[in-house]
Design a protein around this motif. Structure first.
Motif, mmCIF file in Angstrom:
data_model
loop_
_atom_site.group_PDB
_atom_site.id
_atom_site.type_symbol
_atom_site.label_atom_id
_atom_site.label_comp_id
_atom_site.label_asym_id
_atom_site.label_seq_id
_atom_site.Cartn_x
_atom_site.Cartn_y
_atom_site.Cartn_z
ATOM 1 N N GLY A 1 -3.370 0.150 -2.612
ATOM 2 C CA GLY A 1 -3.127 0.618 -3.806
ATOM 3 C C GLY A 1 -1.746 0.577 -4.360
ATOM 4 N N ALA A 2 -1.110 -0.228 -3.832
ATOM 5 C CA ALA A 2 0.418 -0.613 -4.414
ATOM 6 C C ALA A 2 0.274 -0.898 -6.011
ATOM 7 C CB ALA A 2 1.288 -1.430 -3.943
ATOM 8 N N VAL A 3 -0.974 -1.682 -6.078
ATOM 9 C CA VAL A 3 -1.396 -2.209 -7.541
ATOM 10 C C VAL A 3 -2.495 -1.584 -8.121
ATOM 11 C CG1 VAL A 3 -2.018 -4.182 -9.022
ATOM 12 C CG2 VAL A 3 -0.251 -4.410 -7.285
ATOM 13 N N THR B 1 -1.624 1.261 -13.819
ATOM 14 C CA THR B 1 -1.457 2.772 -13.412
ATOM 15 C C THR B 1 -0.621 2.714 -12.099
ATOM 16 O OG1 THR B 1 -3.576 2.710 -12.149
ATOM 17 C CG2 THR B 1 -3.594 3.525 -14.363
ATOM 18 N N ALA B 2 -0.483 1.654 -11.328
ATOM 19 C CA ALA B 2 0.422 1.544 -10.409
ATOM 20 C C ALA B 2 0.965 -0.008 -10.125
ATOM 21 C CB ALA B 2 -0.218 1.848 -9.006
ATOM 22 N N ASP B 3 2.194 -0.063 -10.381
ATOM 23 C CA ASP B 3 2.855 -1.377 -10.602
ATOM 24 C C ASP B 3 3.699 -1.960 -9.455
ATOM 25 O OD1 ASP B 3 3.161 -3.686 -11.862
ATOM 26 O OD2 ASP B 3 4.308 -2.820 -13.370
ATOM 27 N N GLY B 4 3.164 -2.005 -8.415
ATOM 28 C CA GLY B 4 3.888 -2.410 -7.225
ATOM 29 C C GLY B 4 4.262 -3.732 -7.097
ATOM 30 N N THR C 1 1.874 -6.576 -0.440
ATOM 31 C CA THR C 1 1.705 -5.863 1.039
ATOM 32 C C THR C 1 0.392 -6.408 1.467
ATOM 33 O OG1 THR C 1 2.976 -4.052 0.005
ATOM 34 C CG2 THR C 1 1.540 -3.571 1.803
ATOM 35 N N CYS C 2 -0.891 -6.156 0.645
ATOM 36 C CA CYS C 2 -1.673 -6.398 1.059
ATOM 37 C C CYS C 2 -2.740 -7.764 0.852
ATOM 38 C CB CYS C 2 -2.865 -5.393 0.693
ATOM 39 S SG CYS C 2 -3.528 -5.258 -0.929
ATOM 40 N N THR D 1 -12.164 -5.707 -7.300
ATOM 41 C CA THR D 1 -11.372 -4.722 -7.098
ATOM 42 C C THR D 1 -11.476 -3.478 -7.629
ATOM 43 O OG1 THR D 1 -9.841 -5.362 -8.582
ATOM 44 C CG2 THR D 1 -9.505 -6.572 -6.657
ATOM 45 N N LEU D 2 -12.368 -3.301 -8.423
ATOM 46 C CA LEU D 2 -12.944 -2.005 -9.053
ATOM 47 C C LEU D 2 -13.319 -0.914 -8.081
ATOM 48 C CD1 LEU D 2 -15.118 -3.119 -11.992
ATOM 49 C CD2 LEU D 2 -12.707 -2.343 -12.229
ATOM 50 N N THR D 3 -12.611 0.386 -8.188
ATOM 51 C CA THR D 3 -13.187 1.329 -7.012
ATOM 52 C C THR D 3 -14.180 2.112 -7.465
ATOM 53 O OG1 THR D 3 -10.993 2.419 -8.068
ATOM 54 C CG2 THR D 3 -10.983 1.026 -6.218
#
Ligand SMILES: [Zn+2]
Length: 117
Positions: A14-16, A53-56, A75-76, A98-100
């Motif tokens: 979820g970091a990205v 929406t999340a730019d890890g 991370t993953c 990677t679509l949720t």
């Protein structure tokens, strides 16, 4: 043609995370030395249709002619998308695995012979 909808996706941790506006038409999976190993199923969209929406932190991987920036989560390790230049200008290649918000394997992808290009 199917309707364009806004879909959500992310890496495993979820970091990205991102949103993409797409009709999920024209999906491809490719047998090249990169795509095949990663199991990528790609949907090419314009940069305007893609929002982070999340730019890890991500690491960039370049090979061949270095035209496509493959990005994977620090991370993953999941690659959610790549950025590059297509024949019609800048594009984002979204890894639809990677679509949720869609059922796994609810999509149909065309197999392309990238290995021979
Ligand atoms: Zn991650």
């Amino acid at each position: 043609m199917a309707d364009v909808k806004t879909h959500t996706g992310s890496c495993r941790c979820g970091a990205v995370a991102y949103e993409v506006d797409t009709d999920l038409e024209g999906l491809i999976e490719c047998n090249c030395s990169h795509c095949y190993r990663k199991g990528l199923v790609l949907n090419f969209v314009s940069p305007e249709a893609f929002r982070m929406t999340a730019d890890g932190p991500q690491t960039e991987y370049l090979f061949n002619n270095h035209k496509i920036r493959h990005l994977f989560c620090d991370t993953c390790g999941v690659q959610s998308f790549a950025r590059g230049a297509g024949p019609h200008g800048p594009m984002v290649a979204v890894n639809i695995r990677t679509l949720t918000d869609i059922e796994p394997f609810s999509w149909i992808a065309q197999r392309v012979d990238g290995r021979s290009f």
